[in-house]
Scaffold this motif. Structure first.
Motif, PDB file in Angstrom:
ATOM      1  N   GLU A   1       2.213   1.790  -2.523  1.00 19.83           N
ATOM      2  CA  GLU A   1       2.657   3.243  -3.656  1.00 19.83           C
ATOM      3  C   GLU A   1       1.360   2.856  -4.491  1.00 19.83           C
ATOM      4  O   GLU A   1       0.380   1.379  -4.744  1.00 19.83           O
ATOM      5  N   THR A   2       0.454   3.619  -5.175  1.00 18.08           N
ATOM      6  CA  THR A   2      -0.928   3.100  -5.424  1.00 18.08           C
ATOM      7  C   THR A   2      -1.123   4.124  -6.749  1.00 18.08           C
ATOM      8  O   THR A   2      -2.013   3.789  -7.261  1.00 18.08           O
ATOM      9  N   THR A   3      -0.272   4.486  -7.562  1.00 16.15           N
ATOM     10  CA  THR A   3       0.208   5.087  -8.429  1.00 16.15           C
ATOM     11  C   THR A   3      -0.963   3.500  -9.873  1.00 16.15           C
ATOM     12  O   THR A   3       0.591   2.726  -9.758  1.00 16.15           O
TER      13      THR A   3
ATOM     14  N   ASN B   1       1.813  -0.384 -11.514  1.00 17.77           N
ATOM     15  CA  ASN B   1       1.110  -0.960 -10.982  1.00 17.77           C
ATOM     16  C   ASN B   1       0.836  -2.475 -11.151  1.00 17.77           C
ATOM     17  O   ASN B   1      -0.404  -2.840 -11.353  1.00 17.77           O
TER      18      ASN B   1
ATOM     19  N   GLY C   1       0.646  -0.938  -0.221  1.00 19.48           N
ATOM     20  CA  GLY C   1       0.083   0.284  -0.030  1.00 19.48           C
ATOM     21  C   GLY C   1       0.696   1.737   0.020  1.00 19.48           C
ATOM     22  O   GLY C   1       0.155   2.542   0.238  1.00 19.48           O
TER      23      GLY C   1
END
Length: 309
Positions: free
Chosen positions: A164-166, A201, A162
């Motif tokens: 990095e959400t890009t 992602n 969680g």
């Protein structure tokens, strides 16, 4: 006779992938160390020297240290790090790179596994440079995006934890990525390419693209000539293939979960512009699959044994 193989760094991302490909092989015997021995220098030294083949899945400095622990002239090494990819005395483990490259790997004592990004880049441009369709003194630009597993355990933890959400993150903005010397040397370019990498992602998969202003090259090769050359070079390859039909859609997952690489050639003939695209799995042909392919060649085994094509 059964061939012994030791994977040093078997608990890492690439090591686990290689282990999965070798686990069911009856022609190979895997030498393994338990958790208490993996960082024991003497236990590793013995395993490194007992094996017929060693596959190093370690950081660069640790890979150099491991090679120094081998004190016999029998053990043959495949290194999956960046440490030896441009080093003298090491054979580049990309069988499709040049005519005769597979034969060089077959007899080599030390083989350096290609990087995932360079694999896509070289598959696209090296045949065209060799044929003179791309000038060797042209400054090429390479756009690429990989699944986050290419960054190893730390990046996997970042994306899956969680942190990095890009959907898409560009990096190496200073144009000094460690793969650039490898790309330049093995493409036989006069200048370093402009390498523009990114991470998506998504766990695995990779897209590598090279745009070519064919109209600006001295020979002004046609889009059809470039395609014909690549088709001829890879016609008999079981691993690198050229896509058939419409290349309008290219997805990062097109060759994920496989050990193959797919090339697509598109562009605008009227404008003299080409767009070359390679898709592969950054953990497959970009890492573990390539190491197993080289192992097979070095051991005199069918090159695709154990691969998922």
């Amino acid at each position: 006779m059964t061939i012994s193989v030791f994977i040093d760094g078997a608990a890492g991302t690439t090591g686990l992938e290689i282990g999965d490909r070798l686990a069911a092989r009856r022609d190979l015997a895997l030498i393994s160390l338990d958790d208490t021995q993996r960082k024991d220098t003497e236990a590793r030294r013995q395993a490194l020297n007992d094996a017929d083949f060693v596959i190093l899945c370690l950081p660069d400095d640790a890979a150099r240290e491991a090679v120094a622990l081998i004190d016999n002239d029998r053990t043959r090494v495949i290194d999956a790090s960046t440490a030896f990819r441009t080093a003298d005395g090491w054979t580049y483990g990309f069988p499709e790179l040049e005519p005769g490259q597979a034969n060089a790997i077959a007899t080599a004592a030390r083989v350096s596994n290609p990087g995932c990004y360079p694999t896509g880049f070289l598959a696209l441009v090296r045949p065209l440079i060799r044929a003179g369709l791309i000038p060797a003194d042209w400054v090429l630009s390479v756009n690429a995006v990989s699944g986050y597993s290419g960054g190893g355990k730390s990046m996997i933890a970042e994306f899956e934890g969680g942190g990095e959400t890009t959907a898409f993150r560009a990096y190496a903005m200073a144009l000094a990525h460690k793969h650039v010397p490898e790309m330049q040397k093995h493409a036989r370019l006069a200048h370093p390419p402009l390498f523009l990498p990114a991470v998506a992602n998504r766990y695995r998969g990779m897209v590598v693209e090279v745009a070519l202003p064919l109209h600006a090259f001295l020979r002004r090769p046609s889009l059809a000539a470039c395609e014909a050359m690549l088709r001829d070079v890879y016609r008999d390859s079981p691993i690198i293939r050229l896509a058939e039909g419409d290349a309008a859609l290219v997805r990062i997952e097109d060759d994920a979960e496989t050990d193959r690489l797919t090339i697509r050639i598109s562009g605008n003939s009227d404008l003299g512009q080409a767009r070359l695209t390679a898709t592969l799995d950054n953990l497959g042909k970009g890492a573990a699959g390539a190491a197993v392919q080289s192992l097979n060649i070095m051991a005199g085994i069918e090159p695709t044994t154990g691969l998922n094509l």
